[in-house]
Design an enzyme around this catalytic site. Sequence first.
Site, PDB file in Angstrom:
ATOM      1  N   CYS A  60     -31.557 -22.932 -77.643  1.00  0.00           N
ATOM      2  CA  CYS A  60     -32.608 -21.941 -77.423  1.00  0.00           C
ATOM      3  C   CYS A  60     -31.989 -20.664 -76.880  1.00  0.00           C
ATOM      4  O   CYS A  60     -30.806 -20.620 -76.530  1.00  0.00           O
ATOM      5  CB  CYS A  60     -33.672 -22.470 -76.463  1.00  0.00           C
ATOM      6  SG  CYS A  60     -33.091 -22.597 -74.742  1.00  0.00           S
ATOM      7  N   CYS A 104     -30.358 -20.811 -73.552  1.00  0.00           N
ATOM      8  CA  CYS A 104     -29.002 -21.366 -73.591  1.00  0.00           C
ATOM      9  C   CYS A 104     -27.989 -20.275 -73.878  1.00  0.00           C
ATOM     10  O   CYS A 104     -26.968 -20.133 -73.184  1.00  0.00           O
ATOM     11  CB  CYS A 104     -28.895 -22.444 -74.674  1.00  0.00           C
ATOM     12  SG  CYS A 104     -30.023 -23.825 -74.504  1.00  0.00           S
ATOM     13  N   ASP A 106     -19.566  11.433-101.872  1.00  0.00           N
ATOM     14  CA  ASP A 106     -18.395  12.147-102.366  1.00  0.00           C
ATOM     15  C   ASP A 106     -18.456  12.040-103.890  1.00  0.00           C
ATOM     16  O   ASP A 106     -18.867  11.010-104.431  1.00  0.00           O
ATOM     17  CB  ASP A 106     -17.118  11.485-101.837  1.00  0.00           C
ATOM     18  CG  ASP A 106     -15.875  12.116-102.425  1.00  0.00           C
ATOM     19  OD1 ASP A 106     -15.739  13.344-102.329  1.00  0.00           O
ATOM     20  OD2 ASP A 106     -15.065  11.373-103.003  1.00  0.00           O
ATOM     21  N   ASP A 134     -11.468  10.767 -97.469  1.00  0.00           N
ATOM     22  CA  ASP A 134     -12.847  10.494 -97.074  1.00  0.00           C
ATOM     23  C   ASP A 134     -12.936   9.777 -95.735  1.00  0.00           C
ATOM     24  O   ASP A 134     -14.028   9.658 -95.171  1.00  0.00           O
ATOM     25  CB  ASP A 134     -13.551   9.628 -98.133  1.00  0.00           C
ATOM     26  CG  ASP A 134     -13.706  10.345 -99.462  1.00  0.00           C
ATOM     27  OD1 ASP A 134     -13.862  11.573 -99.441  1.00  0.00           O
ATOM     28  OD2 ASP A 134     -13.654   9.674-100.507  1.00  0.00           O
TER      29      ASP A 134
END
Length: 736
Positions: A14, A17, A426, A622
């Site tokens: 859970c 936990c 680009d 780039d």
Amino acid sequence: MQKEILLNIKGMNCAACSASVEGALSKVDGVVYAGVNLAANSAVVVAEDKVSEQTLVEAVEKIGFGATIAKDGQMITQDEHRFKKWELLLALICGVIVMYIGMGAHWNWPLPAFVSPDTNPLNYALIQLIITIPVIYAGRSFFTNGMKALLKKHPTMDTLVMLGTGSALIYSIVMTCFIPTDMHAVHSLYFESAAVVVALVLLGKYLEENSKNRAKSAISSLASLVPQDAVVLRGGKEERIKAADVKEGDIVLTGAGQRIPVDGIVESGQASVDESTLTGESLPVFKETGIKVSGGTLVTDGVLHIRATGVGKNTAISQVVKLVVQAQQKKAKISRLADKISAVFVPTVTLIAVIAAVIWAIVGKDANFVVNIFVSVLVVACPCALGLATPIAVMVGTGRGAQLGILYRGGDVVETAGRVTTVLFDKTGTITKGKLHVLSVVAEQEETEDEVTELAAIAEYGATHPIGKAILDYAKYMDIEPRRPDSVKNVAGRGVIASTRKGEITIGTKEFMELEGIATEESRTPGTTRVYVAFNKVLRGVIALADEIKKDAEQTVRTLKEAGINSVMITGDNEEAAKLIAQQAGIERFIAGVMPEGKANEVLNFKKNGATVAFVGDGINDAPALATADVGISVFGGTDVAADSSGIILMRDDTQSIAQSILLSKRIMRTIKQNLFWAFIYNVIGIPIAAGVWYAFGGPTLTPMFAGLAMAFSSVCVVLNSLRLSGYRAKKKSTY
């Protein structure tokens, strides 16, 4: 120096936990960051070099959970099997029997006389107790883990189940002891509540576990694609060895129906290869000498001799698995609220249960009603759904993305990509193929187009320059075979002068022609690269070349526009060339004449104006823009530098993947929001009903059995909702 340590965590079920484990790891001296993933039962820790792995393991074990060091792709790809099917069946069968006996008296169901509460009340109680014991055994982990967590002051969902069902069980045992002296005590038994709640929670956890394993299937299937064995040529003989023992430079043999065990380059042979595992593209790709192949891909026909260049952990498929696994480790910001609530959830719910029970006792309700309220509040609360809401959706979504050739670097990337409003493209290698092609040939004088093409091809004979190669490719397409010129003079950046026995061919730019004293005319094809062709100082024609747009670029832009996302093209080309490509791609806005170093500045400008920006590129130049953008998207075939600077890496050579990477992110985020809404609303409505708030105003209350049923399936609903992402399909092309 810092290092990253991956841990497999055992015993978490859970959000409380995972919050406890995360808190314990964060408190270790030298830990910079700790993130715990409930869906994957894993943790990633960034710590100083001085922090030992064993220290982290001990920190987790100290609060009652197990931990081991995860190696490579082991994390996430392994299935869980904590709950045994036979124990689940035992619990359900016994639970149904106890429920029938316990509820039979209230609903006048037929019961044998020896278990009738009216004639044999003690038997009625003892038989329920005896049949409840196997249910408690099947769900023993709830009690052992819940008590352990409580003693270590880190209560979890198991603690809630233990307190709720344990209280009902102990109360019922005490009432059983009073039956011989007080017949009315028979009406104060909750054995059926304890048994049915444990059985239903066990069923819910079993279904949740199976669903989580299914969620891992996309990742685990990738991890299992590379064959365990390989056939290599050594000393002229074929030898079968373990794929892990193949060395770089070895020649590996593969044939039809076999998966390639290594990355490599085809040394000899021809074959069709199904690369769908890596790219998501279903059509096989033809491979021949000199072409790269990837491990895990399938040879559909033919035979290949492959020189290994990447083996073991260095294969493309291993890197894909690694990236997908890493994607689970980086949390989306949207999960922080759930994490904060989870950290205090169990103590808060326990306090609410106690307060509600005390209030109803004070107002005069009998012990049965008070116990009912106390148990129902504890059982209906579900921190599991909160903890699973984000990571399970990210796991399924990124796994599906990997199947489609879309790799995300983390849940944080998915979240940001889901908010993208503007995509900056680009031009070269992204919208276009990055390869010039002949657009048109315009003949002057009395020449034909074929004659102009032949003159240009003779001058460019053997050329490696992009313009020269494009002209030669066009000549080949037109079935023109140029002869070798007698001599060639190259003028860098301007053109070529070639001598033949019939005369001199001059080919090049307009400026070059003017320098050579050759008259030219204005171009009739604006936005293109123009090459002028002259013979014996007389202009014979003009060849227009352009970078070829990718076939699906226009569709990609349209898909983004339909999703409300703006597309902008950035290029270093001149205004005319940029305008031509933008028009072909359907992009309304473009920015031309941008130098490589200026792309990042353009990204910043858009961000300053409030846009969430994704930048799409493929080259080294780039990288700054990719890193500056909110989300960098590296296209197929891009450089390693571009990929390293990106949050999303595309494995398919089509621009539609760009749009799909963003649309899938939006779908994942929508699923996460649905999950969180369900998890919050479930607890917001369920806990007050169980506490009797609605009952106080004439509404219904909740029995422990219905509370257990609701709790058992709340997290299952979150997982099942997330699993819908595994069926995500790329948007179909528009028909207009």
